[in-house]
Design a protein around this motif. Structure first.
Motif, PDB file in Angstrom:
ATOM      1  N   PRO A 213       0.822  -1.216   0.000  1.00 46.30           N
ATOM      2  CA  PRO A 213       0.000   0.000   0.000  1.00 46.30           C
ATOM      3  C   PRO A 213       0.850   1.259   0.000  1.00 46.30           C
ATOM      4  CG  PRO A 213      -0.882  -1.596   1.567  1.00 46.30           C
ATOM      5  CD  PRO A 213       0.438  -2.135   1.096  1.00 46.30           C
ATOM      6  N   GLY A 214       0.598   2.133  -0.955  1.00 40.67           N
ATOM      7  CA  GLY A 214       1.288   3.403  -1.027  1.00 40.67           C
ATOM      8  C   GLY A 214       2.661   3.363  -1.665  1.00 40.67           C
ATOM      9  N   LEU A 215       3.168   2.167  -1.973  1.00 41.43           N
ATOM     10  CA  LEU A 215       4.505   2.050  -2.556  1.00 41.43           C
ATOM     11  C   LEU A 215       4.507   1.385  -3.929  1.00 41.43           C
ATOM     12  CD1 LEU A 215       6.703   1.037   0.521  1.00 41.43           C
ATOM     13  CD2 LEU A 215       6.633   3.243  -0.630  1.00 41.43           C
ATOM     14  N   THR A 216       3.796   0.281  -4.054  1.00 42.55           N
ATOM     15  CA  THR A 216       3.806  -0.451  -5.334  1.00 42.55           C
ATOM     16  C   THR A 216       2.401  -0.739  -5.850  1.00 42.55           C
ATOM     17  OG1 THR A 216       3.863  -2.643  -4.284  1.00 42.55           O
ATOM     18  CG2 THR A 216       5.986  -1.563  -4.674  1.00 42.55           C
TER      19      THR A 216
ATOM     20  N   HIS B 120       2.738  -8.154   3.652  1.00 46.04           N
ATOM     21  CA  HIS B 120       2.315  -8.515   5.009  1.00 46.04           C
ATOM     22  C   HIS B 120       3.313  -7.933   6.006  1.00 46.04           C
ATOM     23  CE1 HIS B 120       5.523 -11.512   5.324  1.00 46.04           C
ATOM     24  NE2 HIS B 120       5.152 -12.006   4.157  1.00 46.04           N
ATOM     25  N   THR B 121       2.932  -7.941   7.256  1.00 42.34           N
ATOM     26  CA  THR B 121       3.758  -7.308   8.299  1.00 42.34           C
ATOM     27  C   THR B 121       4.478  -8.321   9.184  1.00 42.34           C
ATOM     28  OG1 THR B 121       1.861  -7.222   9.815  1.00 42.34           O
ATOM     29  CG2 THR B 121       2.198  -5.322   8.365  1.00 42.34           C
ATOM     30  N   MET B 122       4.550  -9.564   8.742  1.00 39.01           N
ATOM     31  CA  MET B 122       5.118 -10.615   9.599  1.00 39.01           C
ATOM     32  C   MET B 122       6.612 -10.444   9.846  1.00 39.01           C
ATOM     33  SD  MET B 122       3.057 -14.072   8.460  1.00 39.01           S
ATOM     34  CE  MET B 122       3.258 -13.848   6.695  1.00 39.01           C
TER      35      MET B 122
ATOM     36  N   GLY C 280       3.561   0.913  10.565  1.00 39.02           N
ATOM     37  CA  GLY C 280       2.289   1.616  10.400  1.00 39.02           C
ATOM     38  C   GLY C 280       1.587   1.354   9.093  1.00 39.02           C
ATOM     39  N   ILE C 281       2.289   0.792   8.110  1.00 35.35           N
ATOM     40  CA  ILE C 281       1.639   0.458   6.834  1.00 35.35           C
ATOM     41  C   ILE C 281       0.920  -0.877   6.999  1.00 35.35           C
ATOM     42  CG2 ILE C 281       2.014  -0.169   4.415  1.00 35.35           C
ATOM     43  CD1 ILE C 281       4.208   1.841   4.280  1.00 35.35           C
ATOM     44  N   PRO C 282      -0.369  -0.913   6.718  1.00 36.48           N
ATOM     45  CA  PRO C 282      -1.139  -2.136   6.958  1.00 36.48           C
ATOM     46  C   PRO C 282      -0.877  -3.190   5.894  1.00 36.48           C
ATOM     47  CG  PRO C 282      -2.533  -0.488   5.923  1.00 36.48           C
ATOM     48  CD  PRO C 282      -1.212   0.187   6.203  1.00 36.48           C
TER      49      PRO C 282
END
Length: 252
Positions: A174-177, A205-207, A223-225
């Motif tokens: 999200p917001g980058l690619t 993912h945030t893992m 903070g990026i979901p």
């Protein structure tokens, strides 16, 4: 042929289902020159870390459960496995002696178009390339990974020229690619290639955040979901739309 080149190995997965066709034995090598903002394996960066292993050691582990991989094979990932080209050549040589399907998961960042044949021996022993195109826009690629994407795209074109089977991979962050115009442009580029067998669009993912904490470095995407499944599907549709546009343009 002697296969005496040692490799530095981060880890081995004996039941891989997303690293090529079928069930795979996946070897993760140590070392990577890039510092992708969304990398979830920062523990693979250091090329001097990991465990040294010989090609025949790895092959023996594979052969213990060879029947288990009869519809799959051996995949080498990373890190960036092309940092250990000689080791890969030896490992894949042994694998082909046993009729094992070989796959290489790479960013292609080390490819040099002015010395493009340096990887030919390895590529001749590789059945499938899993090529991770991180961003189609060069400036955005530099911000995301610290490197230009010129080598990556040149590698993709070379693989097309030599008709080496490729799965294209793209992580949507999200917001980058996830910009629709960039996704469409990526599809247009992929649509010019003649060797693409599959397109894997992977959700961020945030893992990996916990790994950063454990090794004492800041997680750059705090903070990026995580990307939702619906957003991932929409991104894939945009890439496919670009592929179709390229195919339609080429057919005129």
């Amino acid at each position: 042929m002697p296969c005496n080149t040692k490799g530095r190995i981060h880890s081995i997965e004996t039941f891989g289902t997303v690293d090529g066709p079928g069930i795979r034995f996946v070897v993760f090598t140590q070392g990577c020159p890039m510092r992708c903002l969304y990398c979830h394996n920062p523990d693979t960066w250091d090329k001097n870390a990991g465990t040294e292993m010989m090609p025949d050691e790895i092959l023996s582990l594979y052969l213990k459960n060879k029947a288990f991989y009869r519809n799959g094979g051996l995949t080498v990932s990373g890190g960036e496995p092309l940092l250990q080209k000689d080791f890969l050549e030896d490992l894949f040589f042994l694998a082909k002696q046993h009729g094992i399907h070989t796959a290489l998961d790479t960013s292609g960042i080390l490819f040099q178009k002015d010395n493009k044949h340096v990887y030919d021996t390895l590529l001749n022993r590789t059945d499938l390339i899993l090529l991770d195109i991180k961003h189609i826009n060069d400036m955005a690629h530099q911000k995301l990974c610290g490197f230009s994407n010129e080598s990556v795209l040149a590698f993709a074109k070379y693989l097309s020229d030599i008709k080496k089977d490729v799965w294209i991979r793209h992580v949507v962050v999200p917001g980058l690619t996830d910009n629709p115009s960039d996704l469409f442009a990526l599809g247009q580029f992929v649509g010019t290639l003649k060797n693409v067998c599959a397109l894997d669009v992977l959700p961020y993912h945030t893992m990996g955040a916990e790994k950063y904490k454990k090794i004492g470095i800041c997680y750059p995407l705090e903070g990026i979901p995580a990307l939702t499944a619906d957003a991932c599907q929409q991104a894939k549709k945009e890439i496919i739309r670009g592929i179709h546009a390229a195919h339609n343009s080429n057919s005129k």
